[in-house]
Design a protein around this motif. Structure first.
Motif, PDB file in Angstrom:
ATOM      1  N   ILE A 120      -7.673   5.088  -4.545  1.00 18.19           N
ATOM      2  CA  ILE A 120      -6.312   4.690  -4.916  1.00 18.19           C
ATOM      3  C   ILE A 120      -5.473   4.255  -3.710  1.00 18.19           C
ATOM      4  O   ILE A 120      -4.300   3.936  -3.858  1.00 18.19           O
ATOM      5  CB  ILE A 120      -5.586   5.808  -5.699  1.00 18.19           C
ATOM      6  CG1 ILE A 120      -5.527   7.111  -4.889  1.00 18.19           C
ATOM      7  CG2 ILE A 120      -6.257   6.049  -7.042  1.00 18.19           C
ATOM      8  CD1 ILE A 120      -4.727   8.220  -5.569  1.00 18.19           C
ATOM      9  N   ASN A 123      -7.023  -1.656  -3.418  1.00 16.87           N
ATOM     10  CA  ASN A 123      -7.786  -2.198  -4.544  1.00 16.87           C
ATOM     11  C   ASN A 123      -9.238  -2.517  -4.173  1.00 16.87           C
ATOM     12  O   ASN A 123      -9.968  -3.086  -4.980  1.00 16.87           O
ATOM     13  CB  ASN A 123      -7.113  -3.464  -5.069  1.00 16.87           C
ATOM     14  CG  ASN A 123      -5.762  -3.171  -5.701  1.00 16.87           C
ATOM     15  OD1 ASN A 123      -5.636  -2.257  -6.499  1.00 16.87           O
ATOM     16  ND2 ASN A 123      -4.755  -3.942  -5.320  1.00 16.87           N
ATOM     17  N   TYR A 127      -8.288   1.154  -7.837  1.00 19.32           N
ATOM     18  CA  TYR A 127      -6.996   0.551  -8.166  1.00 19.32           C
ATOM     19  C   TYR A 127      -5.887   1.309  -7.438  1.00 19.32           C
ATOM     20  O   TYR A 127      -5.751   2.526  -7.595  1.00 19.32           O
ATOM     21  CB  TYR A 127      -6.754   0.581  -9.671  1.00 19.32           C
ATOM     22  CG  TYR A 127      -7.838  -0.106 -10.465  1.00 19.32           C
ATOM     23  CD1 TYR A 127      -7.967  -1.500 -10.436  1.00 19.32           C
ATOM     24  CD2 TYR A 127      -8.743   0.626 -11.224  1.00 19.32           C
ATOM     25  CE1 TYR A 127      -8.970  -2.139 -11.151  1.00 19.32           C
ATOM     26  CE2 TYR A 127      -9.747  -0.001 -11.947  1.00 19.32           C
ATOM     27  CZ  TYR A 127      -9.857  -1.384 -11.909  1.00 19.32           C
ATOM     28  OH  TYR A 127     -10.856  -2.010 -12.612  1.00 19.32           O
ATOM     29  N   LYS A 128      -5.109   0.571  -6.654  1.00 18.05           N
ATOM     30  CA  LYS A 128      -4.068   1.199  -5.849  1.00 18.05           C
ATOM     31  C   LYS A 128      -3.073   1.927  -6.743  1.00 18.05           C
ATOM     32  O   LYS A 128      -2.580   1.384  -7.731  1.00 18.05           O
ATOM     33  CB  LYS A 128      -3.353   0.150  -5.004  1.00 18.05           C
ATOM     34  CG  LYS A 128      -2.389   0.736  -3.993  1.00 18.05           C
ATOM     35  CD  LYS A 128      -1.835  -0.345  -3.078  1.00 18.05           C
ATOM     36  CE  LYS A 128      -0.909   0.262  -2.016  1.00 18.05           C
ATOM     37  NZ  LYS A 128      -0.375  -0.781  -1.115  1.00 18.05           N
ATOM     38  N   ALA A 129      -2.783   3.166  -6.377  1.00 20.66           N
ATOM     39  CA  ALA A 129      -1.865   3.989  -7.172  1.00 20.66           C
ATOM     40  C   ALA A 129      -1.386   5.152  -6.331  1.00 20.66           C
ATOM     41  O   ALA A 129      -1.987   5.493  -5.298  1.00 20.66           O
ATOM     42  CB  ALA A 129      -2.561   4.504  -8.432  1.00 20.66           C
ATOM     43  N   ASN A 130      -0.307   5.759  -6.756  1.00 23.15           N
ATOM     44  CA  ASN A 130       0.185   6.966  -6.099  1.00 23.15           C
ATOM     45  C   ASN A 130      -0.597   8.173  -6.612  1.00 23.15           C
ATOM     46  O   ASN A 130      -0.853   8.285  -7.814  1.00 23.15           O
ATOM     47  CB  ASN A 130       1.669   7.168  -6.377  1.00 23.15           C
ATOM     48  CG  ASN A 130       2.527   6.098  -5.742  1.00 23.15           C
ATOM     49  OD1 ASN A 130       2.268   5.664  -4.620  1.00 23.15           O
ATOM     50  ND2 ASN A 130       3.561   5.662  -6.454  1.00 23.15           N
ATOM     51  N   GLU A 132      -1.401  11.777  -8.054  1.00 28.56           N
ATOM     52  CA  GLU A 132      -0.689  12.746  -8.881  1.00 28.56           C
ATOM     53  C   GLU A 132      -0.954  14.173  -8.415  1.00 28.56           C
ATOM     54  O   GLU A 132      -0.115  15.056  -8.614  1.00 28.56           O
ATOM     55  CB  GLU A 132      -1.096  12.584 -10.346  1.00 28.56           C
ATOM     56  CG  GLU A 132      -0.706  11.230 -10.934  1.00 28.56           C
ATOM     57  CD  GLU A 132      -1.081  11.089 -12.399  1.00 28.56           C
ATOM     58  OE1 GLU A 132      -1.306  12.126 -13.056  1.00 28.56           O
ATOM     59  OE2 GLU A 132      -1.147   9.937 -12.885  1.00 28.56           O
TER      60      GLU A 132
END
Length: 287
Positions: A120, A123, A127-130, A132
């Motif tokens: 994360i 990409n 998929y780039k994400a913050n 959790e």
């Protein structure tokens, strides 16, 4: 040992080698290309699975089924004998996992995996994400389906493996990939029931960082590194190195007699005779 042999090439970033002795073949991931490839001496290279969800690490369970870590779906998945996929873990305490990276299965059927953020961050491998999760953990999935975080203080936990008697768990710290203040070490833990007790640093990688690794039947630990594969005695003493011309990501034991090591390294896959079998003999099927 024999000479190092390049058996497949032309990939983007190879990972997750696992030997299927009952089919005389190797499966491995090409993460950015979202493929799992199959290689055999008789048939050469073929595609095992497309749209793999940025699958990274792989292993086999007690029934011989493929267990994989998918960065794209942020889960650990099992391939059933009929080809269906079963999600084994994708969240912890109501929040999505980061991006499961590498996985092993204990002789009791428990599943252990690492959950750094490599899938994360960008990409390229997912998929780039913050994130959790508030930490990057090592998890244990019990045979009852209960998921527990057994280590929570890694910068980026990566490869992992058991000692032959499963009394120790080794985990690679690869946080130096993005923070050069993080030491490139392999940590060890005493396995106590369903939990772990920190037993300190097992070994330091002197070139690059540790990624995937395996133990052999004699208890030596073989780890990936930037200059090849490093072999450590059970007390952490460096015994030697297999020099590889590309950065090594992972490795496994296999071959028709069990004495071959398969090495995934950047854009290629290598093979070499090592005169020792892997500790996880039950994961190989016929070998």
């Amino acid at each position: 040992m024999s000479e190092l042999e390049l058996i497949a090439e032309g990939f983007t970033w190879t990972e997750g080698p696992v030997w299927f002795g009952d089919h005389d073949c190797l499966l491995f991931s090409d993460i950015p290309s979202q493929r799992i490839l199959r290689w055999s001496e008789a048939e050469g290279l073929s595609i095992y699975r497309t749209a793999s969800g940025f699958n990274n690490g792989n292993t086999r369970d007690r029934e011989g089924r493929l267990i994989g870590c998918r960065h794209g779906y942020r889960d650990v998945v099992r391939t059933e004998t009929d080809g269906r996929l079963t999600v084994l873990a994708d969240s912890f305490e109501g929040k999505r996992l980061n991006s499961p990276n590498d996985v092993i299965v204990g002789s009791d059927g428990t599943i252990w995996f690492t959950d750094p953020t490599y899938g994360i961050i960008s990409n390229f491998e997912g998929y780039k994400a913050n994130p959790e999760q508030s930490s990057r953990n090592v998890y244990r999935l019990g045979t009852d389906g209960e998921l527990s975080a057994v280590v929570t203080d890694f910068a980026q936990p990566n490869g992992l493996c058991f000692s032959p008697d499963e009394t120790r768990l080794y985990v690679a710290e690869s946080g130096s990939s993005h923070d050069d203040t993080v030491p490139s070490v392999i940590r060890q833990f005493k396995v106590i029931g369903a939990g772990l007790r920190d037993a300190g640093v097992f070994a330091t990688i002197d070139t690059g960082l540790p990624d995937g690794m395996r133990c052999d039947a004699q208890g030596n630990l073989w780890s990936s590194a930037a200059d090849g594969v490093h072999c450590f005695a059970p007390d952490g003493t460096l015994l030697g190195k297999i020099r590889v011309p590309q950065v090594v990501s992972n490795l496994c034991f296999g071959g028709p007699d069990g004495y071959r090591m398969f090495i995934t390294a950047t854009s290629g896959v290598y093979r070499i005779f090592v005169d020792v079998k892997g500790a996880e003999s039950w994961t190989r099927g016929r070998s």
